[in-house]
Motif scaffolding. Structure first.
Motif, PDB file in Angstrom:
ATOM      1  N   ILE A 162      29.660  -5.255  34.911  1.00  0.00           N
ATOM      2  CA  ILE A 162      29.065  -4.456  33.724  1.00  0.00           C
ATOM      3  C   ILE A 162      29.567  -5.298  32.675  1.00  0.00           C
ATOM      4  CG2 ILE A 162      28.959  -2.682  32.221  1.00  0.00           C
ATOM      5  CD1 ILE A 162      29.427  -0.840  34.770  1.00  0.00           C
ATOM      6  N   ARG A 163      28.219  -5.683  31.806  1.00  0.00           N
ATOM      7  CA  ARG A 163      28.570  -6.787  31.102  1.00  0.00           C
ATOM      8  C   ARG A 163      27.678  -6.109  29.652  1.00  0.00           C
ATOM      9  NH1 ARG A 163      27.423 -12.786  33.124  1.00  0.00           N
ATOM     10  NH2 ARG A 163      29.040 -12.848  35.025  1.00  0.00           N
ATOM     11  N   SER A 164      28.414  -6.215  28.445  1.00  0.00           N
ATOM     12  CA  SER A 164      27.849  -5.761  27.068  1.00  0.00           C
ATOM     13  C   SER A 164      27.181  -6.500  26.440  1.00  0.00           C
ATOM     14  CB  SER A 164      28.989  -4.985  26.296  1.00  0.00           C
ATOM     15  OG  SER A 164      28.449  -4.530  25.027  1.00  0.00           O
ATOM     16  N   LEU A 165      25.799  -6.027  26.142  1.00  0.00           N
ATOM     17  CA  LEU A 165      24.848  -6.877  25.318  1.00  0.00           C
ATOM     18  C   LEU A 165      24.678  -5.811  24.036  1.00  0.00           C
ATOM     19  CD1 LEU A 165      23.709  -9.484  25.248  1.00  0.00           C
ATOM     20  CD2 LEU A 165      21.635  -8.794  26.593  1.00  0.00           C
ATOM     21  N   ALA A 166      25.424  -5.933  23.112  1.00  0.00           N
ATOM     22  CA  ALA A 166      25.581  -4.930  22.252  1.00  0.00           C
ATOM     23  C   ALA A 166      25.470  -5.500  20.535  1.00  0.00           C
ATOM     24  CB  ALA A 166      26.659  -4.015  22.183  1.00  0.00           C
ATOM     25  N   HIS A 167      24.888  -5.166  19.782  1.00  0.00           N
ATOM     26  CA  HIS A 167      24.639  -5.648  18.444  1.00  0.00           C
ATOM     27  C   HIS A 167      24.267  -4.404  17.429  1.00  0.00           C
ATOM     28  CE1 HIS A 167      24.180  -8.326  15.204  1.00  0.00           C
ATOM     29  NE2 HIS A 167      22.666  -8.067  14.988  1.00  0.00           N
ATOM     30  N   SER A 168      24.848  -4.560  16.376  1.00  0.00           N
ATOM     31  CA  SER A 168      24.476  -3.522  15.370  1.00  0.00           C
ATOM     32  C   SER A 168      24.738  -4.084  13.701  1.00  0.00           C
ATOM     33  CB  SER A 168      25.643  -2.269  15.425  1.00  0.00           C
ATOM     34  OG  SER A 168      25.212  -1.522  14.325  1.00  0.00           O
ATOM     35  N   ASP A 169      23.628  -4.293  13.379  1.00  0.00           N
ATOM     36  CA  ASP A 169      23.568  -4.520  11.676  1.00  0.00           C
ATOM     37  C   ASP A 169      22.387  -3.799  10.993  1.00  0.00           C
ATOM     38  OD1 ASP A 169      20.829  -5.279  12.623  1.00  0.00           O
ATOM     39  OD2 ASP A 169      21.028  -7.587  12.559  1.00  0.00           O
ATOM     40  N   GLY A 170      22.196  -2.724  11.451  1.00  0.00           N
ATOM     41  CA  GLY A 170      21.334  -1.618  10.600  1.00  0.00           C
ATOM     42  C   GLY A 170      20.112  -1.910  11.000  1.00  0.00           C
ATOM     43  N   LEU A 171      19.547  -2.696  11.677  1.00  0.00           N
ATOM     44  CA  LEU A 171      18.097  -3.152  12.101  1.00  0.00           C
ATOM     45  C   LEU A 171      17.733  -2.832  13.558  1.00  0.00           C
ATOM     46  CD1 LEU A 171      17.608  -6.322  10.056  1.00  0.00           C
ATOM     47  CD2 LEU A 171      16.902  -3.932   9.363  1.00  0.00           C
ATOM     48  N   PRO A 172      16.645  -2.530  13.705  1.00  0.00           N
ATOM     49  CA  PRO A 172      16.284  -2.310  15.276  1.00  0.00           C
ATOM     50  C   PRO A 172      16.305  -3.602  16.078  1.00  0.00           C
ATOM     51  CG  PRO A 172      14.530  -1.093  13.898  1.00  0.00           C
ATOM     52  CD  PRO A 172      15.499  -2.033  13.069  1.00  0.00           C
ATOM     53  N   LEU A 173      16.984  -3.579  17.233  1.00  0.00           N
ATOM     54  CA  LEU A 173      17.168  -5.118  18.058  1.00  0.00           C
ATOM     55  C   LEU A 173      15.885  -5.813  18.205  1.00  0.00           C
ATOM     56  CD1 LEU A 173      20.003  -3.568  20.476  1.00  0.00           C
ATOM     57  CD2 LEU A 173      20.363  -4.684  18.462  1.00  0.00           C
ATOM     58  N   THR A 174      15.848  -6.940  18.483  1.00  0.00           N
ATOM     59  CA  THR A 174      14.586  -7.856  18.955  1.00  0.00           C
ATOM     60  C   THR A 174      14.771  -8.579  20.391  1.00  0.00           C
ATOM     61  OG1 THR A 174      15.716  -9.783  17.838  1.00  0.00           O
ATOM     62  CG2 THR A 174      14.619  -8.269  16.173  1.00  0.00           C
ATOM     63  N   ALA A 175      13.780  -8.749  20.733  1.00  0.00           N
ATOM     64  CA  ALA A 175      13.620  -9.291  21.949  1.00  0.00           C
ATOM     65  C   ALA A 175      14.208 -10.719  22.179  1.00  0.00           C
ATOM     66  CB  ALA A 175      12.259  -9.376  22.514  1.00  0.00           C
ATOM     67  N   ARG A 176      13.997 -11.383  21.118  1.00  0.00           N
ATOM     68  CA  ARG A 176      14.573 -12.778  21.007  1.00  0.00           C
ATOM     69  C   ARG A 176      16.253 -12.589  21.154  1.00  0.00           C
ATOM     70  NH1 ARG A 176      13.782 -16.297  15.885  1.00  0.00           N
ATOM     71  NH2 ARG A 176      11.517 -16.659  16.679  1.00  0.00           N
ATOM     72  N   TRP A 177      16.778 -11.780  20.268  1.00  0.00           N
ATOM     73  CA  TRP A 177      18.141 -11.707  20.500  1.00  0.00           C
ATOM     74  C   TRP A 177      18.785 -11.197  21.770  1.00  0.00           C
ATOM     75  CZ3 TRP A 177      20.364  -6.992  22.125  1.00  0.00           C
ATOM     76  CH2 TRP A 177      21.799  -6.968  21.792  1.00  0.00           C
ATOM     77  N   MET A 178      17.799 -10.249  22.424  1.00  0.00           N
ATOM     78  CA  MET A 178      18.308  -9.703  23.715  1.00  0.00           C
ATOM     79  C   MET A 178      18.298 -10.854  24.842  1.00  0.00           C
ATOM     80  SD  MET A 178      16.460  -7.722  26.609  1.00  0.00           S
ATOM     81  CE  MET A 178      16.994  -8.603  27.864  1.00  0.00           C
ATOM     82  N   SER A 179      17.222 -11.693  24.628  1.00  0.00           N
ATOM     83  CA  SER A 179      17.024 -12.684  25.769  1.00  0.00           C
ATOM     84  C   SER A 179      18.052 -13.948  25.680  1.00  0.00           C
ATOM     85  CB  SER A 179      15.696 -13.211  25.862  1.00  0.00           C
ATOM     86  OG  SER A 179      15.076 -13.875  24.815  1.00  0.00           O
ATOM     87  N   GLN A 180      17.847 -14.374  24.167  1.00  0.00           N
ATOM     88  CA  GLN A 180      19.111 -15.053  23.985  1.00  0.00           C
ATOM     89  C   GLN A 180      20.470 -14.679  24.239  1.00  0.00           C
ATOM     90  OE1 GLN A 180      18.423 -16.643  20.081  1.00  0.00           O
ATOM     91  NE2 GLN A 180      16.632 -17.829  20.607  1.00  0.00           N
ATOM     92  N   GLY A 181      20.874 -13.746  23.926  1.00  0.00           N
ATOM     93  CA  GLY A 181      22.365 -13.126  24.208  1.00  0.00           C
ATOM     94  C   GLY A 181      22.387 -13.083  25.771  1.00  0.00           C
ATOM     95  N   LEU A 182      21.526 -12.590  26.459  1.00  0.00           N
ATOM     96  CA  LEU A 182      21.561 -12.618  27.842  1.00  0.00           C
ATOM     97  C   LEU A 182      21.705 -14.184  28.652  1.00  0.00           C
ATOM     98  CD1 LEU A 182      20.102 -10.263  30.330  1.00  0.00           C
ATOM     99  CD2 LEU A 182      19.826 -12.720  30.989  1.00  0.00           C
ATOM    100  N   LEU A 183      20.994 -15.299  28.084  1.00  0.00           N
ATOM    101  CA  LEU A 183      20.953 -16.309  28.564  1.00  0.00           C
ATOM    102  C   LEU A 183      22.603 -16.976  28.175  1.00  0.00           C
ATOM    103  CD1 LEU A 183      17.632 -17.685  27.767  1.00  0.00           C
ATOM    104  CD2 LEU A 183      18.670 -17.323  29.936  1.00  0.00           C
ATOM    105  N   GLU A 184      22.946 -16.765  27.059  1.00  0.00           N
ATOM    106  CA  GLU A 184      24.278 -17.305  26.613  1.00  0.00           C
ATOM    107  C   GLU A 184      25.405 -16.604  27.571  1.00  0.00           C
ATOM    108  OE1 GLU A 184      25.046 -16.265  22.473  1.00  0.00           O
ATOM    109  OE2 GLU A 184      23.413 -17.361  21.754  1.00  0.00           O
ATOM    110  N   GLN A 185      25.436 -15.640  28.095  1.00  0.00           N
ATOM    111  CA  GLN A 185      26.390 -15.043  28.669  1.00  0.00           C
ATOM    112  C   GLN A 185      26.271 -15.462  30.270  1.00  0.00           C
ATOM    113  OE1 GLN A 185      27.920 -10.867  28.529  1.00  0.00           O
ATOM    114  NE2 GLN A 185      26.892 -10.568  26.905  1.00  0.00           N
ATOM    115  N   GLU A 186      24.994 -15.901  30.785  1.00  0.00           N
ATOM    116  CA  GLU A 186      24.666 -16.219  31.864  1.00  0.00           C
ATOM    117  C   GLU A 186      25.186 -17.503  32.218  1.00  0.00           C
ATOM    118  OE1 GLU A 186      22.471 -15.052  35.035  1.00  0.00           O
ATOM    119  OE2 GLU A 186      23.661 -13.558  34.126  1.00  0.00           O
ATOM    120  N   GLN A 187      25.295 -18.376  31.009  1.00  0.00           N
ATOM    121  CA  GLN A 187      26.012 -19.771  31.316  1.00  0.00           C
ATOM    122  C   GLN A 187      27.177 -19.870  31.360  1.00  0.00           C
ATOM    123  OE1 GLN A 187      24.479 -21.481  27.599  1.00  0.00           O
ATOM    124  NE2 GLN A 187      22.343 -21.685  28.498  1.00  0.00           N
TER     125      GLN A 187
END
Lengths: 344, 597
Positions: free
Chosen positions: B572-597
């Motif tokens: 299990i890996r966490s992909l979490a972010h909180s800055d007050g705004l709803p999350l975006t698809a770009r953040w999610m896909s980039q975050g996942l790719l970074e952890q995949e590398q």
């Protein structure tokens, strides 16, 4: 066989579990008076809910009316529980038992908002000025300058629960003394006939932690300093007693919401009018200055509507409504959806 | 017209205004007009904790593909707040355009965007508008200008205003007058040189637009709510406002004109929670609605409801914490708090609606679960879902009768000849209860938060304590079988699994498509309720790596999964972010790719 009441029940039928409080505790005496009154008034236990907070006092509902539902809730939060329960079932008769810590400290806010809303409940404060279960700390109603073995000297003035209730527009305020069972019974009967919140502050001495001569919440002090306002005779409506015309100024009748009356016999020639709020406040303040406590019916306003009335709810208990009265029909949802849907 | 390839129905509009200037009418009219042209839209109001004066932003995403997540960038800007204008323009995507009041004389420094100055003051001066309404109606000028620039149908704007004002001719005509004037001015004076346009399509037919708090309230109404107590708090207040409005329409007794419900504004959230516990104990369908700080105050009653076994529903419209946090910004930060709320060994059923349709469904279902399980049920919504407008198909009427749970009547008691409040008669951990007022000598019991035995009598015996807690755990196992199951979407990926819940769903749906474009397939499980059950375990077991996507800082759901499935925690890996705004698809896909590398 023994005596029975109008429901054919014996006094023992109104008992609860054996008390686990200290021998001689004032709270036990109050429990006994609740049992006596419920028997005398032939109350149906299934219509009663016993509500309480946390503390010695709040344990006591287990020791009376064993066939009534009860809820021993959270410290100082009994008013909220009672507000919810009595609103959704207006057929219920609520008897709440609280203590001075429960009402005067942690729950003072809830108490005052309950009084302000006029939640229909007999709200008893078993007031001993001390925290018994935690072994003898001062409560907010402890006397100024009082000394306790555990807590030392109390440097703060007491909160007067009756005064707090009065300034929140309470519709029924009374005070009594656990060692005066006759008066406790009569005030309980009057409170049970009231439509809104009936605040009944009963000085109830703690035999273990606060029963010495220096305390105003002790038996010796209570017996010596009690100043009864009136001798009260309660006349239930199912057994009307015709009273001959009274001597003016000596007897005052207060009609309760259920049509029954409380007759007040004035002992004090400077007669107190319990429908005069300003006079009630003055009475309490004068008693405070003279270091006395007043017992009797201090204030009553039978015209203030209860919370159920100001909420404009139906008379059938909300808690027992059937599905067809709770869930609107499919057509109602379809109509609402149609009004929102794109594009007509 | 520019030479560039037109970009149709695929961009985001950012409208920057000053809070309290009345831009909400203009923004929702635009949103609704585009929606009525058949183009999928989503709107997000990013507003300050303030009545008047601080900056507010409203985004409208226009998406032919039906994506409803927030976009990181915006291609169209309406700059109506001088205070933030330069930063707003700086963030505008290259190739985008900016509409702003001509009188501000903004320096047009960027050569990769189009500037459209609009004479807002002059247009308002010419309009027949009372002077006290002029600043309010100024917002209609950008509606008209955008209608020209983006080719939005004026008739649909008129329809949208008609809907907004409930058919009242005077405000409709006044607003529409300014829209038309700005539209015509732009037709005559603006040379379009950006590529963006709205074009009619068939993507919204039969759908509706509603905010999540209204949908949640409506669900509660069709769940037969009979008692609500509450204390005002952003962002949950509008849920109770909507509840009162719907109840007044749908639950007034036709014979007496009196209410078949009660809504009480409490003195605080402690009082609100206590009132609903009292009402639930007495047999009502009782609910409250709050947000983080209110939840903190309700903690002691949550423990009581769990231990005394009282059915209650609590809506938590989540906002930013810790502490007062950001009252007007969204998050999913209350997951662990709600699940374990209360001291001692306490745990609760928690539902996570991801859209307004599910908010409606969970709105009624929560009462069935609470009464069936005789416990507190949380519904965790959030500010994004609750306070924004969302597209949905019409809500479905409850497909099963109300479940009032195991309640014994006087007749039942007479037949049984015995009643023990906390006895596990059926072996499912759920005891039988009676309601106050039950006319039978066996009917009463003494509810308490103190230790008790199966007969509800105070007990300090170790065996009584253990037996009771074991039964409560059995009941929690039963809960696992009754709550909504997760929704799983498999794409034949044995490697990567995604787990999300609530509104985070929107960014995951789009993010999976972005990842697919990069050749990465993912499977997806959406958690709809706690506690977990076997579907979630099986899903985790079937994947090498699980990414838990959520809008909080600590990765709360990821932590919970690790705790509940310790043998699978290494996956299990966490992909979490909180800055007050709803999350975006770009953040999610980039975050996942970074952890995949």
């Amino acid at each position: 066989m023994g005596a029975v009441n109008l429901l054919g029940l014996k006094r023992n039928d109104y008992k609860g579990n054996p008390s686990s409080l200290c021998q001689g505790c004032g709270h036990n005496s109050i429990s006994s008076q609740i049992i006596a009154v419920a028997y005398d008034m032939s109350l149906d236990q299934h219509r009663i809910i016993k509500m309480s907070g946390i503390g010695c006092s709040s344990k006591s509902p287990a020791y009376f009316l064993g066939k009534a539902h009860g809820f021993n809730g959270l410290h100082g939060r009994m008013p909220a529980l009672a507000t919810g329960a009595t609103t959704v079932n207006t057929d219920l008769i609520a008897i709440g038992v609280s203590g001075d810590g429960d009402t005067g400290s942690i729950g003072l806010g809830q108490f005052k908002h309950m009084v302000r809303r006029n939640v229909p409940i007999v709200y008893i404060i078993e007031n001993n000025g001390v925290y018994g279960l935690t072994k003898g700390q001062f409560s907010a109603t402890a006397d100024y300058g009082q000394e306790l073995k555990y807590a030392g000297v109390n440097e703060l003035p007491p909160i007067d629960i009756c005064m707090e209730a009065l300034v929140d527009n309470a519709s029924f305020v009374a005070r009594s003394f656990a060692g005066d069972p006759t008066q406790v019974r009569e005030l309980l009967k009057a409170a049970l006939s009231h439509r809104g919140t009936a605040v009944l502050d009963i000085i109830s001495p703690c035999v273990t932690f606060n029963n010495h001569e220096a305390s105003t919440k002790s038996y010796p002090y209570g017996k010596a300093h009690e100043e009864p306002l009136q001798d009260i005779t309660y006349i239930p409506e199912y057994d009307p007693i015709i009273i001959e015309e009274m001597e003016p100024g000596q007897v005052q009748a207060v009609e309760m919401h259920d049509g029954s009356h409380v007759l007040l016999k004035k002992l004090d020639p400077t007669q107190h009018d319990p429908t005069d709020r300003l006079a009630a406040i003055r009475l309490l303040e004068e008693a405070r200055q003279e270091n006395q406590f007043i017992t009797g019916l201090i204030y009553v306003d039978r015209n203030r509507p209860s919370l159920a009335e100001t909420s404009h709810i139906i008379s059938d208990p909300l808690a027992h409504l059937a599905e067809e009265r709770l869930r609107p029909p499919k057509e109602a949802l379809d109509k609402l959806m149609a009004s929102l849907v794109c594009c007509d | 017209m520019a030479e560039r390839e037109p970009i149709v129905n695929d961009f985001q509009i950012m409208i920057a205004t000053v809070n309290g200037s009345g831009s909400q009418t203009a923004n929702t009219a635009l949103l609704r007009a585009i929606f009525r042209m058949g183009v999928p839209v989503s709107g997000k109001n990013i507003f300050p904790s303030n009545i008047q004066g601080l900056p507010t932003w409203f985004t409208i995403r226009v998406s032919k593909d039906g994506y409803i997540a927030r976009l990181d960038e915006y291609q169209a800007l309406v700059a109506m707040n001088l205070q933030t204008a330069s930063e707003d323009i700086e963030k505008l995507a290259p190739g985008g355009f900016c509409v702003f009041p001509e009188e501000w004389k903004i320096r047009q420094e960027r050569d990769d965007i189009t500037y459209y100055p609009v004479p807002v003051e002059a247009l308002i001066d010419e309009a027949e508008v009372p002077s006290n309404l002029k600043s309010y109606i100024a917002n209609m000028a950008y509606v008209g200008a955008l209608a020209t620039i983006l080719n939005i149908d004026l008739d649909e704007i008129a329809f949208a205003l008609d809907f907004h004002f409930g058919g009242k001719a005077k405000p409709i005509n006044m607003n529409m007058g300014v829209v038309r004037a700005a539209y015509e001015w732009a037709q005559d004076n603006l040379a379009k040189s950006d590529p963006f346009a709205v074009q009619r399509m068939n993507g919204t037919e039969g759908m509706l637009l509603l905010d999540g708090n209204s949908a949640s309230a409506l669900g509660a109404v069709f769940g037969g709510v009979s008692f609500a107590a509450w204390y005002p708090i952003t962002p949950s207040t509008s849920l109770i406002d909507a509840l009162r409005e719907y109840l007044s329409d749908l639950r007034t007794d036709p014979n007496t004109g009196n209410a078949t419900y009660a809504v009480i504004q409490a003195e605080d959230e402690i009082g609100a929670a206590g009132m609903v516990v009292g009402a639930g104990w007495a047999g009502a369908r009782a609910m409250t609605s709050t947000s983080g700080p209110g939840l903190s105050l309700m903690t002691e009653f949550a423990g009581l409801a769990y231990y005394a076994e009282v059915p209650v529903v609590i809506w938590d419209v989540q906002r930013m914490g810790p502490s007062t946090g950001l009252p007007t910004r969204t998050s999913q930060g209350d997951v662990l708090m709600a699940y374990f709320m209360g001291h001692g060994d306490t745990k609760h059923v928690v539902l996570f609606p991801h859209n307004i349709d599910e908010a409606f469904e969970f709105g009624w279902m929560a009462f069935d679960l609470a009464e069936r399980l005789q416990t507190l049920v949380f519904v965790l919504s959030d500010l994004d879902l609750g306070m924004n407008l969302w597209m949905s198909k019409p809500f479905k009427y409850p497909d099963m009768p109300m479940d009032r749970g195991k309640v014994l009547t006087a007749e039942d008691l007479e037949r049984l000849g015995h009643f023990g409040r906390y006895e596990d008669v059926d072996g499912d951990g759920i005891p039988y209860r009676t309601l106050p007022g039950t006319d039978h000598p066996l009917g009463a019991y003494f509810a308490r938060g103190t230790g008790h035995n199966a007969q509800a009598v105070y007990s300090e015996r170790p065996d009584d304590w253990v037996e009771n807690m074991e039964r409560l755990n059995r009941k929690f196992e039963t809960a696992r079988t009754l709550i909504p199951k997760p929704v799983v979407d498999r794409a034949n990926s044995a490697e990567i699994g995604l787990i999300a819940y609530g509104t985070t769903d929107a960014c995951v749906i789009e993010g999976r498509d972005l990842l697919r474009e990069q050749g990465i397939e993912t499977d997806y499980l959406r958690v709809r309720a706690l506690p977990f059950e076997n579907t979630t375990r099986d899903f985790i077991a079937a994947h090498d790596r699980l990414y838990v996507v959520e809008n909080n800082t600590d990765g709360q759901m990821a932590k919970l999964l690790c705790m509940e499935f310790p043998d699978l925690a290494h996956r299990i890996r966490s992909l979490a972010h909180s800055d007050g705004l709803p999350l975006t698809a770009r953040w999610m896909s980039q975050g996942l790719l970074e952890q995949e590398q």
